[in-house]
Design a protein around this motif. Structure first.
Motif, PDB file in Angstrom:
ATOM      1  N   ARG A   1      32.992   1.404 -10.129  1.00 38.46           N
ATOM      2  CA  ARG A   1      31.785   1.792 -10.466  1.00 38.46           C
ATOM      3  C   ARG A   1      31.611   3.149 -11.345  1.00 38.46           C
ATOM      4  NH1 ARG A   1      29.666   3.871  -4.359  1.00 38.46           N
ATOM      5  NH2 ARG A   1      30.893   5.965  -4.289  1.00 38.46           N
ATOM      6  N   GLN A   2      30.597   3.193 -12.040  1.00 36.77           N
ATOM      7  CA  GLN A   2      30.439   4.078 -13.082  1.00 36.77           C
ATOM      8  C   GLN A   2      29.051   4.561 -12.841  1.00 36.77           C
ATOM      9  OE1 GLN A   2      32.013   3.883 -16.801  1.00 36.77           O
ATOM     10  NE2 GLN A   2      31.885   6.076 -17.182  1.00 36.77           N
TER      11      GLN A   2
ATOM     12  N   TYR B   1      39.920   0.939   0.273  1.00 34.20           N
ATOM     13  CA  TYR B   1      38.779   1.348   0.008  1.00 34.20           C
ATOM     14  C   TYR B   1      38.736   2.778  -0.378  1.00 34.20           C
ATOM     15  CZ  TYR B   1      37.387  -3.045   2.113  1.00 34.20           C
ATOM     16  OH  TYR B   1      37.130  -4.268   2.402  1.00 34.20           O
ATOM     17  N   ALA B   2      37.826   3.236  -1.322  1.00 36.09           N
ATOM     18  CA  ALA B   2      37.642   4.770  -1.433  1.00 36.09           C
ATOM     19  C   ALA B   2      36.939   5.340  -0.302  1.00 36.09           C
ATOM     20  CB  ALA B   2      36.735   4.881  -2.484  1.00 36.09           C
ATOM     21  N   ASP B   3      37.381   6.512   0.026  1.00 31.04           N
ATOM     22  CA  ASP B   3      36.920   7.103   1.288  1.00 31.04           C
ATOM     23  C   ASP B   3      35.530   7.181   1.391  1.00 31.04           C
ATOM     24  OD1 ASP B   3      39.390   9.715   1.602  1.00 31.04           O
ATOM     25  OD2 ASP B   3      39.324   7.685   2.272  1.00 31.04           O
ATOM     26  N   SER B   4      34.681   7.261   0.186  1.00 30.26           N
ATOM     27  CA  SER B   4      33.331   7.365   0.038  1.00 30.26           C
ATOM     28  C   SER B   4      32.473   6.022   0.540  1.00 30.26           C
ATOM     29  CB  SER B   4      32.779   7.547  -1.342  1.00 30.26           C
ATOM     30  OG  SER B   4      33.067   6.843  -2.259  1.00 30.26           O
ATOM     31  N   VAL B   5      33.221   4.802   0.739  1.00 29.40           N
ATOM     32  CA  VAL B   5      32.790   3.495   0.996  1.00 29.40           C
ATOM     33  C   VAL B   5      33.284   2.890   2.154  1.00 29.40           C
ATOM     34  CG1 VAL B   5      32.091   3.258  -1.425  1.00 29.40           C
ATOM     35  CG2 VAL B   5      34.041   1.987  -0.289  1.00 29.40           C
TER      36      VAL B   5
ATOM     37  N   GLU C   1      35.309   4.794 -11.165  1.00 27.59           N
ATOM     38  CA  GLU C   1      36.381   5.016 -10.316  1.00 27.59           C
ATOM     39  C   GLU C   1      36.310   3.625  -9.515  1.00 27.59           C
ATOM     40  OE1 GLU C   1      34.624   7.335  -6.591  1.00 27.59           O
ATOM     41  OE2 GLU C   1      32.592   6.693  -7.059  1.00 27.59           O
ATOM     42  N   LEU C   2      37.628   3.486  -8.688  1.00 25.10           N
ATOM     43  CA  LEU C   2      38.033   2.414  -8.067  1.00 25.10           C
ATOM     44  C   LEU C   2      37.301   2.637  -6.689  1.00 25.10           C
ATOM     45  CD1 LEU C   2      39.793  -0.151  -7.689  1.00 25.10           C
ATOM     46  CD2 LEU C   2      41.398   1.116  -6.881  1.00 25.10           C
TER      47      LEU C   2
ATOM     48  N   GLY D   1      42.916  -5.068 -10.202  1.00 25.21           N
ATOM     49  CA  GLY D   1      42.909  -4.030  -9.322  1.00 25.21           C
ATOM     50  C   GLY D   1      44.618  -3.442  -8.583  1.00 25.21           C
ATOM     51  N   PRO D   2      45.020  -2.679  -8.424  1.00 23.05           N
ATOM     52  CA  PRO D   2      44.148  -1.214  -8.523  1.00 23.05           C
ATOM     53  C   PRO D   2      44.310  -0.547  -9.744  1.00 23.05           C
ATOM     54  CG  PRO D   2      46.360  -1.082  -7.503  1.00 23.05           C
ATOM     55  CD  PRO D   2      46.365  -2.470  -7.685  1.00 23.05           C
TER      56      PRO D   2
END
Length: 116
Positions: A38-39, A59-63, A46-47, A98-99
């Protein structure tokens, strides 16, 4: 020629859900790891999540705990189920290898807007 077509974005209120889809063509999808990126405006791309060809996910920590990536090799499609969306999830979402993405195969992406 590799082509990636994303869909499923939209505008939702905080706490809402969306399911994104990405259809791939021109490559042997089943043997390739895929990722959702996403941008957001003014931010680095970011991935968000990626899935290996065997189906392992990261997963990214934020999601983490809110987003789920999955794939359907028969349909050459990778999905991103997004639950409990937050305003900070607002961005253009794109899929790619990915990644580590290939820079010359980015699609148009799909816009996700989370606001009240």
């Amino acid at each position: 020629q590799v082509q990636l077509v994303e869909s499923g974005g939209g505008s939702v209120q905080p706490g809402g859900s969306l399911r994104l889809s990405c259809v791939a063509s021109g490559m042997d999808f089943s043997i390739i790891g895929m990722g959702w990126y996403r941008q957001a405006p003014g931010k680095v791309r970011e991935l968000v999540a990626h899935i290996t060809r065997a189906g392992s996910t990261n997963y990214a920590d934020s999601v983490k705990g809110r987003f789920t990536i999955s794939r359907d090799n028969a349909e050459s499609t990778v999905y991103l189920q997004m639950n409990n969306l937050k305003p900070e999830d607002t961005a253009v979402y794109l899929c790619n290898i990915g990644p580590v993405p290939l820079v010359n195969i980015w699609g148009q992406g799909t816009q996700v807007t989370v606001s009240s």
